[in-house]
Design a protein around this motif. Structure first.
Motif, mmCIF file in Angstrom:
data_model
loop_
_atom_site.group_PDB
_atom_site.id
_atom_site.type_symbol
_atom_site.label_atom_id
_atom_site.label_comp_id
_atom_site.label_asym_id
_atom_site.label_seq_id
_atom_site.Cartn_x
_atom_site.Cartn_y
_atom_site.Cartn_z
ATOM 1 N N UNK A 23 -3.280 4.899 -25.105
ATOM 2 C CA UNK A 23 -2.824 4.193 -23.629
ATOM 3 C C UNK A 23 -3.285 4.865 -23.026
ATOM 4 N N UNK A 24 -2.813 3.833 -21.559
ATOM 5 C CA UNK A 24 -3.946 3.416 -20.130
ATOM 6 C C UNK A 24 -2.707 4.045 -19.781
ATOM 7 N N UNK A 25 -3.415 4.816 -18.680
ATOM 8 C CA UNK A 25 -2.658 5.139 -17.086
ATOM 9 C C UNK A 25 -2.824 4.358 -16.199
ATOM 10 N N UNK A 26 -2.515 3.602 -15.371
ATOM 11 C CA UNK A 26 -2.902 2.309 -14.538
ATOM 12 C C UNK A 26 -2.482 2.291 -12.473
ATOM 13 N N UNK A 27 -3.419 3.318 -11.971
ATOM 14 C CA UNK A 27 -2.614 3.371 -10.436
ATOM 15 C C UNK A 27 -3.003 2.773 -9.665
ATOM 16 N N UNK A 28 -2.366 1.809 -8.839
ATOM 17 C CA UNK A 28 -2.815 0.561 -8.011
ATOM 18 C C UNK A 28 -2.790 1.815 -6.638
ATOM 19 N N UNK A 29 -3.040 1.076 -5.555
ATOM 20 C CA UNK A 29 -4.108 1.382 -4.433
ATOM 21 C C UNK A 29 -4.210 0.368 -2.978
ATOM 22 N N UNK A 30 -4.218 0.234 -1.698
ATOM 23 C CA UNK A 30 -4.341 -0.183 -1.047
ATOM 24 C C UNK A 30 -3.430 -1.957 -0.684
ATOM 25 N N UNK A 31 -2.072 -1.673 -0.951
ATOM 26 C CA UNK A 31 -1.148 -2.385 -0.253
ATOM 27 C C UNK A 31 -0.661 -2.132 0.759
ATOM 28 N N UNK A 32 -0.498 -3.247 2.132
ATOM 29 C CA UNK A 32 0.414 -2.525 3.609
ATOM 30 C C UNK A 32 0.444 -3.546 4.044
ATOM 31 N N UNK A 33 0.832 -3.268 5.170
ATOM 32 C CA UNK A 33 1.626 -4.529 5.909
ATOM 33 C C UNK A 33 0.468 -5.223 6.649
ATOM 34 N N UNK A 52 -7.245 2.232 -10.408
ATOM 35 C CA UNK A 52 -7.705 2.958 -11.132
ATOM 36 C C UNK A 52 -7.238 3.188 -12.816
ATOM 37 N N UNK A 53 -8.073 3.531 -13.720
ATOM 38 C CA UNK A 53 -7.343 3.426 -15.002
ATOM 39 C C UNK A 53 -7.924 4.744 -15.819
ATOM 40 N N UNK A 54 -7.633 5.235 -16.380
ATOM 41 C CA UNK A 54 -7.616 6.550 -17.573
ATOM 42 C C UNK A 54 -7.396 6.439 -18.577
ATOM 43 N N UNK A 55 -8.021 7.292 -19.882
ATOM 44 C CA UNK A 55 -6.941 7.122 -20.970
ATOM 45 C C UNK A 55 -7.710 6.107 -21.842
ATOM 46 N N UNK A 56 -8.610 5.042 -21.733
ATOM 47 C CA UNK A 56 -9.445 4.566 -23.016
ATOM 48 C C UNK A 56 -10.592 3.867 -22.035
ATOM 49 N N UNK A 103 -14.135 3.005 -13.875
ATOM 50 C CA UNK A 103 -12.866 2.493 -13.836
ATOM 51 C C UNK A 103 -12.048 2.091 -13.723
ATOM 52 N N UNK A 104 -12.597 0.633 -12.338
ATOM 53 C CA UNK A 104 -11.777 0.526 -11.371
ATOM 54 C C UNK A 104 -11.468 -1.106 -11.461
ATOM 55 N N UNK A 105 -10.630 -2.014 -11.198
ATOM 56 C CA UNK A 105 -10.345 -3.395 -10.651
ATOM 57 C C UNK A 105 -9.840 -3.275 -9.225
ATOM 58 N N UNK A 106 -10.443 -4.231 -8.688
ATOM 59 C CA UNK A 106 -10.506 -4.575 -7.191
ATOM 60 C C UNK A 106 -9.203 -6.248 -7.080
ATOM 61 N N UNK A 107 -8.955 -6.699 -6.046
ATOM 62 C CA UNK A 107 -8.597 -7.381 -5.973
ATOM 63 C C UNK A 107 -8.860 -8.225 -4.796
ATOM 64 N N UNK A 108 -10.330 -8.287 -4.112
ATOM 65 C CA UNK A 108 -9.783 -8.679 -2.845
ATOM 66 C C UNK A 108 -9.180 -9.504 -2.022
ATOM 67 N N UNK A 109 -8.818 -9.541 -0.973
ATOM 68 C CA UNK A 109 -7.308 -10.641 -0.931
ATOM 69 C C UNK A 109 -7.729 -10.791 0.900
ATOM 70 N N UNK A 110 -7.977 -12.022 0.849
ATOM 71 C CA UNK A 110 -8.516 -12.727 2.302
ATOM 72 C C UNK A 110 -7.660 -13.537 3.037
ATOM 73 N N UNK A 111 -7.619 -14.281 4.046
ATOM 74 C CA UNK A 111 -6.661 -15.131 4.436
ATOM 75 C C UNK A 111 -5.401 -15.651 3.963
#
Length: 123
Positions: free
Chosen positions: A1-11, A23-27, A77-85
C-alpha cells in the motif's frame, strides 16, 4: 500500500506559478513511477506529467510542455510539479498517483492516488 498526500494548490493569476508537492509513504518510493493528473469540472481525469522511478524518463501532456516540470526526490519520498505561465484552462483538481506499471501514461495504470489539491487560475 502507498499513501499519497498532495499540497501546494491555491489561487493564482494567469501567468503566475505554483509548485505542487506529493509526499509518499508506505513502500520503497523509487520502485514507483509517479504521475500528476488533473480533472476539471465535468471533464475526465487527464494526465499532466509522469516520471519514472529513477527520474530518468519524463512525460508531459502537450498542453503543458514548456510550462510545467515534474521532478522527484527519492530521498524525501516526494514528487513535485512546478507550474509556470499558468493559464485559466489549467484550473482543475490536481492528483498525484503511483504505479509499478510500465504503462504509466494512463490513469488506469495507477492503483494509488492522493486526495487531490485544487488549482485555480484567474484571468
Amino acid at each position: 500500500q502507498v499513501q499519497l498526500v498532495e499540497s501546494g494548490g491555491g489561487l493564482v493569476q494567469a501567468g503566475g506559478s505554483l509548485r505542487l508537492s506529493c509526499a509518499a509513504s508506505g513502500r520503497t518510493f523509487s520502485n514507483y513511477a509517479m504521475g500528476w493528473f488533473r480533472q476539471a469540472p465535468g471533464k475526465e481525469r487527464d494526465i499532466v506529467a509522469a516520471i519514472s522511478g529513477g527520474g530518468g524518463i519524463v512525460y508531459y501532456a502537450d498542453s503543458v510542455k514548456g510550462r510545467f516540470t515534474i521532478s522527484r526526490d527519492n530521498a524525501k519520498n516526494t514528487v513535485y510539479l512546478q507550474m509556470n505561465s499558468l493559464k485559466p484552462e489549467d484550473t482543475a483538481v490536481y492528483y498525484c498517483a503511483a504505479t509499478r506499471n510500465n504503462n504509466y501514461y494512463y490513469a488506469p495504470a495507477y492503483p494509488y492516488w492522493g486526495q487531490g489539491t485544487q488549482v485555480a487560475v484567474s484571468s
